[in-house]
Design a protein around this motif. Structure first.
Motif, PDB file in Angstrom:
ATOM      1  N   LEU A 165       0.956  -1.252  -0.015  1.00 40.37           N
ATOM      2  CA  LEU A 165      -0.071   0.005   0.086  1.00 40.37           C
ATOM      3  C   LEU A 165       0.971   1.317   0.058  1.00 40.37           C
ATOM      4  N   ALA A 166       1.962   1.211   1.050  1.00 43.48           N
ATOM      5  CA  ALA A 166       2.795   2.432   0.900  1.00 43.48           C
ATOM      6  C   ALA A 166       3.419   2.869  -0.635  1.00 43.48           C
ATOM      7  N   GLU A 167       3.874   1.630  -1.278  1.00 46.70           N
ATOM      8  CA  GLU A 167       4.516   1.890  -2.549  1.00 46.70           C
ATOM      9  C   GLU A 167       3.318   2.316  -3.286  1.00 46.70           C
ATOM     10  N   ARG A 168       2.124   1.734  -3.495  1.00 47.75           N
ATOM     11  CA  ARG A 168       0.967   2.397  -4.360  1.00 47.75           C
ATOM     12  C   ARG A 168       0.485   3.773  -4.094  1.00 47.75           C
ATOM     13  N   TYR A 169       0.457   4.033  -2.815  1.00 44.25           N
ATOM     14  CA  TYR A 169      -0.106   5.482  -2.558  1.00 44.25           C
ATOM     15  C   TYR A 169       1.101   6.694  -2.326  1.00 44.25           C
ATOM     16  N   GLY A 170       2.447   6.052  -2.503  1.00 43.16           N
ATOM     17  CA  GLY A 170       3.416   7.068  -2.391  1.00 43.16           C
ATOM     18  C   GLY A 170       3.635   7.491  -1.025  1.00 43.16           C
ATOM     19  N   VAL A 171       3.632   6.502  -0.061  1.00 47.41           N
ATOM     20  CA  VAL A 171       3.692   6.886   1.510  1.00 47.41           C
ATOM     21  C   VAL A 171       5.125   6.606   1.695  1.00 47.41           C
ATOM     22  N   THR A 172       5.757   7.723   2.435  1.00 55.89           N
ATOM     23  CA  THR A 172       7.416   7.551   2.735  1.00 55.89           C
ATOM     24  C   THR A 172       7.687   6.935   4.051  1.00 55.89           C
ATOM     25  N   ARG A 173       8.757   6.629   4.289  1.00 54.44           N
ATOM     26  CA  ARG A 173       9.107   6.359   5.826  1.00 54.44           C
ATOM     27  C   ARG A 173       8.835   7.619   6.871  1.00 54.44           C
ATOM     28  N   GLU A 174       9.154   8.860   6.080  1.00 54.28           N
ATOM     29  CA  GLU A 174       9.109  10.086   6.912  1.00 54.28           C
ATOM     30  C   GLU A 174       7.569  10.194   6.957  1.00 54.28           C
ATOM     31  N   ASP A 175       6.788   9.849   6.271  1.00 50.93           N
ATOM     32  CA  ASP A 175       5.281  10.207   6.360  1.00 50.93           C
ATOM     33  C   ASP A 175       4.772   9.336   7.434  1.00 50.93           C
ATOM     34  N   CYS A 176       5.134   7.892   7.564  1.00 47.47           N
ATOM     35  CA  CYS A 176       4.796   6.919   8.453  1.00 47.47           C
ATOM     36  C   CYS A 176       5.399   7.464   9.988  1.00 47.47           C
ATOM     37  N   ASP A 177       6.698   8.132  10.102  1.00 51.81           N
ATOM     38  CA  ASP A 177       7.167   8.384  11.228  1.00 51.81           C
ATOM     39  C   ASP A 177       6.445   9.592  11.861  1.00 51.81           C
ATOM     40  N   ALA A 178       6.031  10.493  10.753  1.00 56.30           N
ATOM     41  CA  ALA A 178       5.502  11.937  11.292  1.00 56.30           C
ATOM     42  C   ALA A 178       3.985  11.389  11.902  1.00 56.30           C
ATOM     43  N   TYR A 179       3.376  10.264  10.977  1.00 49.91           N
ATOM     44  CA  TYR A 179       1.933   9.969  11.565  1.00 49.91           C
ATOM     45  C   TYR A 179       2.035   9.151  12.860  1.00 49.91           C
ATOM     46  N   ALA A 180       3.068   8.409  12.896  1.00 48.24           N
ATOM     47  CA  ALA A 180       2.951   7.704  14.199  1.00 48.24           C
ATOM     48  C   ALA A 180       3.146   8.623  15.576  1.00 48.24           C
ATOM     49  N   ALA A 181       4.000   9.546  15.150  1.00 46.28           N
ATOM     50  CA  ALA A 181       4.383  10.404  16.356  1.00 46.28           C
ATOM     51  C   ALA A 181       3.071  11.280  16.577  1.00 46.28           C
ATOM     52  N   ARG A 182       2.262  11.835  15.644  1.00 46.39           N
ATOM     53  CA  ARG A 182       0.927  12.351  15.800  1.00 46.39           C
ATOM     54  C   ARG A 182       0.034  11.437  16.459  1.00 46.39           C
ATOM     55  N   SER A 183      -0.273  10.221  16.241  1.00 42.53           N
ATOM     56  CA  SER A 183      -0.910   9.351  17.208  1.00 42.53           C
ATOM     57  C   SER A 183      -0.828   9.397  18.515  1.00 42.53           C
ATOM     58  N   GLN A 184       0.756   9.214  18.724  1.00 42.07           N
ATOM     59  CA  GLN A 184       1.086   9.131  20.289  1.00 42.07           C
ATOM     60  C   GLN A 184       0.683  10.522  21.065  1.00 42.07           C
ATOM     61  N   GLN A 185       1.153  11.660  20.262  1.00 41.16           N
ATOM     62  CA  GLN A 185       0.871  12.823  20.671  1.00 41.16           C
ATOM     63  C   GLN A 185      -0.578  13.240  20.886  1.00 41.16           C
ATOM     64  N   ALA A 186      -1.311  12.971  20.095  1.00 42.02           N
ATOM     65  CA  ALA A 186      -2.732  13.109  19.991  1.00 42.02           C
ATOM     66  C   ALA A 186      -3.430  12.323  21.290  1.00 42.02           C
ATOM     67  N   TRP A 187      -3.069  11.313  21.425  1.00 40.23           N
ATOM     68  CA  TRP A 187      -3.496  10.426  22.620  1.00 40.23           C
ATOM     69  C   TRP A 187      -3.092  11.272  23.856  1.00 40.23           C
ATOM     70  N   GLY A 188      -1.995  11.654  23.890  1.00 43.59           N
ATOM     71  CA  GLY A 188      -1.632  12.338  24.875  1.00 43.59           C
ATOM     72  C   GLY A 188      -2.013  13.663  25.395  1.00 43.59           C
ATOM     73  N   ALA A 189      -2.495  14.538  24.484  1.00 43.46           N
ATOM     74  CA  ALA A 189      -3.257  15.680  24.520  1.00 43.46           C
ATOM     75  C   ALA A 189      -4.595  15.026  24.937  1.00 43.46           C
ATOM     76  N   ALA A 190      -5.403  14.467  24.230  1.00 40.29           N
ATOM     77  CA  ALA A 190      -6.620  13.956  24.698  1.00 40.29           C
ATOM     78  C   ALA A 190      -6.663  13.472  26.181  1.00 40.29           C
ATOM     79  N   HIS A 191      -5.605  12.455  26.481  1.00 37.54           N
ATOM     80  CA  HIS A 191      -5.555  12.162  27.856  1.00 37.54           C
ATOM     81  C   HIS A 191      -5.522  13.254  28.986  1.00 37.54           C
ATOM     82  N   ASP A 192      -4.800  14.108  28.523  1.00 34.84           N
ATOM     83  CA  ASP A 192      -4.362  15.137  29.594  1.00 34.84           C
ATOM     84  C   ASP A 192      -5.563  16.141  29.919  1.00 34.84           C
ATOM     85  N   ALA A 193      -6.500  15.995  28.618  1.00 39.68           N
ATOM     86  CA  ALA A 193      -7.728  16.802  28.727  1.00 39.68           C
ATOM     87  C   ALA A 193      -9.012  16.069  29.090  1.00 39.68           C
ATOM     88  N   GLY A 194      -8.649  14.719  29.652  1.00 36.50           N
ATOM     89  CA  GLY A 194      -9.806  14.008  30.076  1.00 36.50           C
ATOM     90  C   GLY A 194     -10.851  13.247  29.035  1.00 36.50           C
TER      91      GLY A 194
END
Length: 231
Positions: free
Chosen positions: A1-30
């Motif tokens: 899928l990554a090859e088909r849709y032009g998703v790079t390693r950098e895209d994946c790392d940035a999205y994974a960090a976003r998932s973790q940080q978004a959870w953290g912000a949501a958790h802190d906000a209750g």
């Protein structure tokens, strides 16, 4: 899928960090308080009991730079690492589904109404794209445009997979997995679908938004999607 849709390693790392940080912000906000039930477990010392009230898998301090240092798996030059994949973890979720008669008879206060659902089969070699045809079939049957759906949640099996789904669906990032997903929370097989729908039902109540779509790919080549409406 990554090859088909032009998703790079950098895209994946940035999205994974976003998932973790978004959870953290949501958790802190209750955000998750209304949907998490504390569990008592044996403590480390004999006779002790500990209460677990917060998911243990998330790492909200994760950064894309840190993820970039991890070695890829599956392929030497691949885009998937341990940090951009959903964690294998234990978890449980429960939902109560009732018709209008049961709601009235039992005096229930529903969180959301199930507008519809749809499931599809897809090429098992790219089973991660399953949420796309499932969501499109559901929206067509319901007569709803994706642009009119307030919240969209797709199970984050891998960053490359969920980014491919996001691209193919054309959904805005501002409405997409806004509080983090399985990359942060983990992916307890058999429970993730219920967790996503439970979270969306509570999120509709918390935010006052009207509609939400939850979807997931399924091993073997399937996709499923459910459309909810705030009760």
């Amino acid at each position: 899928l990554a090859e088909r849709y032009g998703v790079t390693r950098e895209d994946c790392d940035a999205y994974a960090a976003r998932s973790q940080q978004a959870w953290g912000a949501a958790h802190d906000a209750g955000v998750f308080n209304a949907e998490v039930a504390p569990v008592s477990v044996p403590g480390r010392r004999r006779g002790e009991v500990e209460e677990v009230a917060v998911d243990e898998h998330p790492r909200p301090a994760t950064t894309a730079e840190g993820l970039g240092k991890l070695k890829p798996v599956f392929r030497k030059d691949g885009v998937v690492t341990a940090g951009s994949a959903s964690g294998i973890c234990d978890g449980a979720a429960s939902l109560v589904l009732a018709d209008e008669d049961a709601v009235a008879r039992l005096g229930l206060a529903p969180l959301a109404r199930v507008v519809g659902w749809h499931r599809v089969g897809c090429d098992p070699t790219v089973m991660g794209i399953g949420p796309v045809p499932a969501a499109r079939g559901l929206l067509e049957a319901a007569g709803v445009r994706l642009g009119d759906v307030d919240l969209v949640e797709v199970n984050e099996a891998f960053a490359g997979q969920v980014l491919s789904v996001e691209k193919e669906l054309g959904v805005d990032r501002e409405r997409f997995n806004v509080n983090g997903g399985a990359i942060a929370l983990g992916h307890p097989l058999g429970a993730s679908g219920a967790r996503i729908l439970g979270h969306l039902a509570h999120e509709l109540q918390r935010t006052g938004k009207s509609t939400a779509l939850g979807s997931a790919c399924i091993g073997g080549g399937q996709g499923i999607a459910v459309l909810l409406e705030k009760a």
